[in-house]
Write a protein that holds these residues in place. Structure first.
Motif, PDB file in Angstrom:
ATOM      1  N   SER A   1       2.194  20.503  99.655  1.00  0.00           N
ATOM      2  CA  SER A   1       1.873  19.685  98.480  1.00  0.00           C
ATOM      3  C   SER A   1       1.745  18.216  98.868  1.00  0.00           C
ATOM      4  O   SER A   1       0.916  17.479  98.321  1.00  0.00           O
ATOM      5  N   ILE A   2       2.545  17.777  99.837  1.00  0.00           N
ATOM      6  CA  ILE A   2       2.445  16.400 100.318  1.00  0.00           C
ATOM      7  C   ILE A   2       1.119  16.200 101.043  1.00  0.00           C
ATOM      8  O   ILE A   2       0.440  15.184 100.863  1.00  0.00           O
ATOM      9  N   ILE A   3       0.725  17.173 101.849  1.00  0.00           N
ATOM     10  CA  ILE A   3      -0.558  17.093 102.557  1.00  0.00           C
ATOM     11  C   ILE A   3      -1.701  16.969 101.562  1.00  0.00           C
ATOM     12  O   ILE A   3      -2.612  16.142 101.726  1.00  0.00           O
ATOM     13  N   GLU A   4      -1.663  17.775 100.507  1.00  0.00           N
ATOM     14  CA  GLU A   4      -2.746  17.737  99.517  1.00  0.00           C
ATOM     15  C   GLU A   4      -2.808  16.376  98.830  1.00  0.00           C
ATOM     16  O   GLU A   4      -3.884  15.896  98.489  1.00  0.00           O
ATOM     17  N   SER A   5      -1.652  15.754  98.630  1.00  0.00           N
ATOM     18  CA  SER A   5      -1.636  14.443  97.963  1.00  0.00           C
ATOM     19  C   SER A   5      -2.223  13.346  98.843  1.00  0.00           C
ATOM     20  O   SER A   5      -2.558  12.269  98.350  1.00  0.00           O
ATOM     21  N   GLN A   6      -2.353  13.601 100.135  1.00  0.00           N
ATOM     22  CA  GLN A   6      -2.861  12.597 101.066  1.00  0.00           C
ATOM     23  C   GLN A   6      -4.358  12.727 101.336  1.00  0.00           C
ATOM     24  O   GLN A   6      -4.946  11.836 101.952  1.00  0.00           O
ATOM     25  N   ARG A   7      -4.957  13.799 100.883  1.00  0.00           N
ATOM     26  CA  ARG A   7      -6.371  14.024 101.195  1.00  0.00           C
ATOM     27  C   ARG A   7      -7.248  12.934 100.569  1.00  0.00           C
ATOM     28  O   ARG A   7      -7.027  12.519  99.434  1.00  0.00           O
ATOM     29  N   GLY A   8      -8.230  12.497 101.355  1.00  0.00           N
ATOM     30  CA  GLY A   8      -9.192  11.529 100.861  1.00  0.00           C
ATOM     31  C   GLY A   8      -8.795  10.081 101.023  1.00  0.00           C
ATOM     32  O   GLY A   8      -9.597   9.184 100.733  1.00  0.00           O
ATOM     33  N   LYS A   9      -7.588   9.828 101.469  1.00  0.00           N
ATOM     34  CA  LYS A   9      -7.147   8.436 101.625  1.00  0.00           C
ATOM     35  C   LYS A   9      -7.691   7.801 102.901  1.00  0.00           C
ATOM     36  O   LYS A   9      -8.070   6.633 102.910  1.00  0.00           O
ATOM     37  N   HIS A  10      -7.695   8.584 103.984  1.00  0.00           N
ATOM     38  CA  HIS A  10      -8.117   8.040 105.269  1.00  0.00           C
ATOM     39  C   HIS A  10      -8.872   9.117 106.028  1.00  0.00           C
ATOM     40  O   HIS A  10      -8.536  10.304 105.960  1.00  0.00           O
ATOM     41  N   GLU A  11      -9.892   8.742 106.760  1.00  0.00           N
ATOM     42  CA  GLU A  11     -10.718   9.720 107.464  1.00  0.00           C
ATOM     43  C   GLU A  11      -9.984  10.360 108.637  1.00  0.00           C
ATOM     44  O   GLU A  11     -10.244  11.514 108.968  1.00  0.00           O
ATOM     45  N   GLU A  12      -9.085   9.620 109.257  1.00  0.00           N
ATOM     46  CA  GLU A  12      -8.450  10.105 110.489  1.00  0.00           C
ATOM     47  C   GLU A  12      -6.990  10.485 110.293  1.00  0.00           C
ATOM     48  O   GLU A  12      -6.580  11.605 110.636  1.00  0.00           O
ATOM     49  N   PHE A  13      -6.189   9.577 109.752  1.00  0.00           N
ATOM     50  CA  PHE A  13      -4.744   9.793 109.685  1.00  0.00           C
ATOM     51  C   PHE A  13      -4.326  10.376 108.338  1.00  0.00           C
ATOM     52  O   PHE A  13      -4.865  10.010 107.291  1.00  0.00           O
ATOM     53  N   VAL A  14      -3.310  11.263 108.392  1.00  0.00           N
ATOM     54  CA  VAL A  14      -2.798  11.890 107.171  1.00  0.00           C
ATOM     55  C   VAL A  14      -1.937  10.914 106.388  1.00  0.00           C
ATOM     56  O   VAL A  14      -2.129  10.716 105.184  1.00  0.00           O
ATOM     57  N   PHE A  15      -0.989  10.279 107.058  1.00  0.00           N
ATOM     58  CA  PHE A  15      -0.060   9.377 106.375  1.00  0.00           C
ATOM     59  C   PHE A  15      -0.479   7.927 106.611  1.00  0.00           C
ATOM     60  O   PHE A  15      -0.519   7.454 107.754  1.00  0.00           O
ATOM     61  N   VAL A  16      -0.795   7.258 105.515  1.00  0.00           N
ATOM     62  CA  VAL A  16      -1.291   5.883 105.564  1.00  0.00           C
ATOM     63  C   VAL A  16      -0.673   5.090 104.413  1.00  0.00           C
ATOM     64  O   VAL A  16      -0.015   5.650 103.534  1.00  0.00           O
ATOM     65  N   TRP A  17      -0.893   3.783 104.440  1.00  0.00           N
ATOM     66  CA  TRP A  17      -0.375   2.933 103.354  1.00  0.00           C
ATOM     67  C   TRP A  17      -1.329   1.761 103.133  1.00  0.00           C
ATOM     68  O   TRP A  17      -2.160   1.433 103.983  1.00  0.00           O
ATOM     69  N   ARG A  18      -1.190   1.157 101.989  1.00  0.00           N
ATOM     70  CA  ARG A  18      -1.873  -0.103 101.708  1.00  0.00           C
ATOM     71  C   ARG A  18      -1.066  -0.846 100.651  1.00  0.00           C
ATOM     72  O   ARG A  18      -0.285  -0.238  99.898  1.00  0.00           O
ATOM     73  N   ARG A  19      -1.247  -2.139 100.602  1.00  0.00           N
ATOM     74  CA  ARG A  19      -0.573  -2.940  99.587  1.00  0.00           C
ATOM     75  C   ARG A  19      -1.334  -2.790  98.273  1.00  0.00           C
ATOM     76  O   ARG A  19      -2.507  -3.110  98.175  1.00  0.00           O
ATOM     77  N   GLU A  20      -0.645  -2.278  97.257  1.00  0.00           N
ATOM     78  CA  GLU A  20      -1.286  -2.017  95.974  1.00  0.00           C
ATOM     79  C   GLU A  20      -1.198  -3.239  95.071  1.00  0.00           C
ATOM     80  O   GLU A  20      -0.295  -4.072  95.195  1.00  0.00           O
TER      81      GLU A  20
END
Length: 318
Positions: free
Chosen positions: A158-177
């Motif tokens: 479920s965590i993997i699915e929540s990360q889809r589409g955020k970054h082309e290469e890495f699964v876990f990423v962040w940005r300042r919202e």
């Protein structure tokens, strides 16, 4: 550099390294941390004596001095696996991206550097289970002997699915919202996360009352929970990527099914005992400390009933 940077290679040995060792220990560094620095020095000296050569074909050193490492037995920090109560206390204090990474770690048992480097092109769908596995190249596996597989239970998936589409290469990423003007474009694109052990982790563990909690303790937690759930030791070793002569070089679907079933057993609190001896020892010491403080600061027997009940309620809701 402050200690040996001015020396010639043939002047580097235990004696000239002693001030460096003494300073690092005085700074509170562990023996393992100091040995990491000494290991780099030893590696350079060995290369200078065996591989690196000058224009005449001579090695830089005639021979490499033996660099003495500090003893580890009796000086290593005990693992501190999380109880379910501690997990429920810690995760809400972490920023969202770090909480997702920690929860993924708590359901897979992989090392934090693998979580940070997890890539979409490592993903392999397993239709029979409706889950994904990630085949991690050996360059990202400790020892680099061969590729390994990260198996996702339902929580990790479920965590993997929540990360889809955020970054082309890495699964876990962040940005300042954005905190205002939410309809505007994001301030920055998603970017990879270098390490889980950052200031946000340090702040959260401190606020949770676990100032010495390491990210690697999440991995120890998985191992303890798997054993508590009755998972065979060989299966635990496969999940945690321990050396196991019985593990075949290539994973089969049957093995994936076995590992997935084992990880499903630790996706939620089962109500079983989930405490290490180190945890029990800390709790026992805390009880003794509170008791001693109570004896040295006895409460007044004439305290107001409403105030007393209010304090008890606050303690329960903290």
């Amino acid at each position: 550099m402050p200690h040996i940077g001015h020396l010639q290679l043939n002047q580097v040995h235990d004696g000239t390294l002693a001030p460096y060792v003494a300073k690092r220990l005085a700074q509170g560094r562990s023996h393992k941390t100091v040995n990491s620095g000494l290991g780099i020095v030893r590696r350079i000296l060995n290369l200078a004596a065996k591989s690196w050569r000058d224009e005449n074909g001579m090695t830089w050193l005639e021979h490499a001095p033996a660099i003495t490492m500090l003893p580890l037995v009796g000086h290593q920090r005990e693992p501190q696996p999380l109880s379910w109560g501690q997990q429920r206390k810690l995760l809400p204090l972490l920023p969202d991206h770090l909480a997702r990474m920690a929860l993924f770690d708590l359901n897979t048992g992989v090392r934090d550097d693998v979580v940070c480097n997890l890539r979409w092109d490592w993903e392999i769908q397993v239709p029979e289970l409706g889950i994904s596995v990630f085949e991690v190249p050996r360059e990202h596996v400790k020892g680099r002997r061969r590729p390994r597989v990260v198996v996702c239970n339902s929580v990790a998936q479920s965590i993997i699915e929540s990360q889809r589409g955020k970054h082309e290469e890495f699964v876990f990423v962040w940005r300042r919202e954005r905190v205002k003007n939410l309809d505007d474009a994001p301030l920055m694109p998603y970017r990879p996360i270098q390490t889980m052990h950052n200031t946000a982790w340090q702040r959260a563990r401190r606020e949770a009352g676990m100032p010495d909690l390491h990210v690697h303790d999440l991995r120890h937690t998985v191992g303890m929970r798997l054993r508590e759930a009755g998972v065979p030791e060989s299966t635990v070793a496969d999940i945690l990527w321990h050396s196991n002569a019985s593990m075949t070089r290539h994973y089969s679907v049957a093995q994936i099914v076995e590992l997935h079933a084992a990880l499903e057993k630790i996706k939620e609190d089962s109500g079983r005992w989930n405490k290490s001896l180190a945890t029990l020892r800390r709790e026992h010491e805390e009880v003794k400390r509170v008791a001693l403080e109570g004896e040295s600061h006895p409460k007044s027997p004439k305290s107001h009933p409403a105030k007393k009940n209010g304090l008890a309620l606050a303690e329960l809701t903290c």
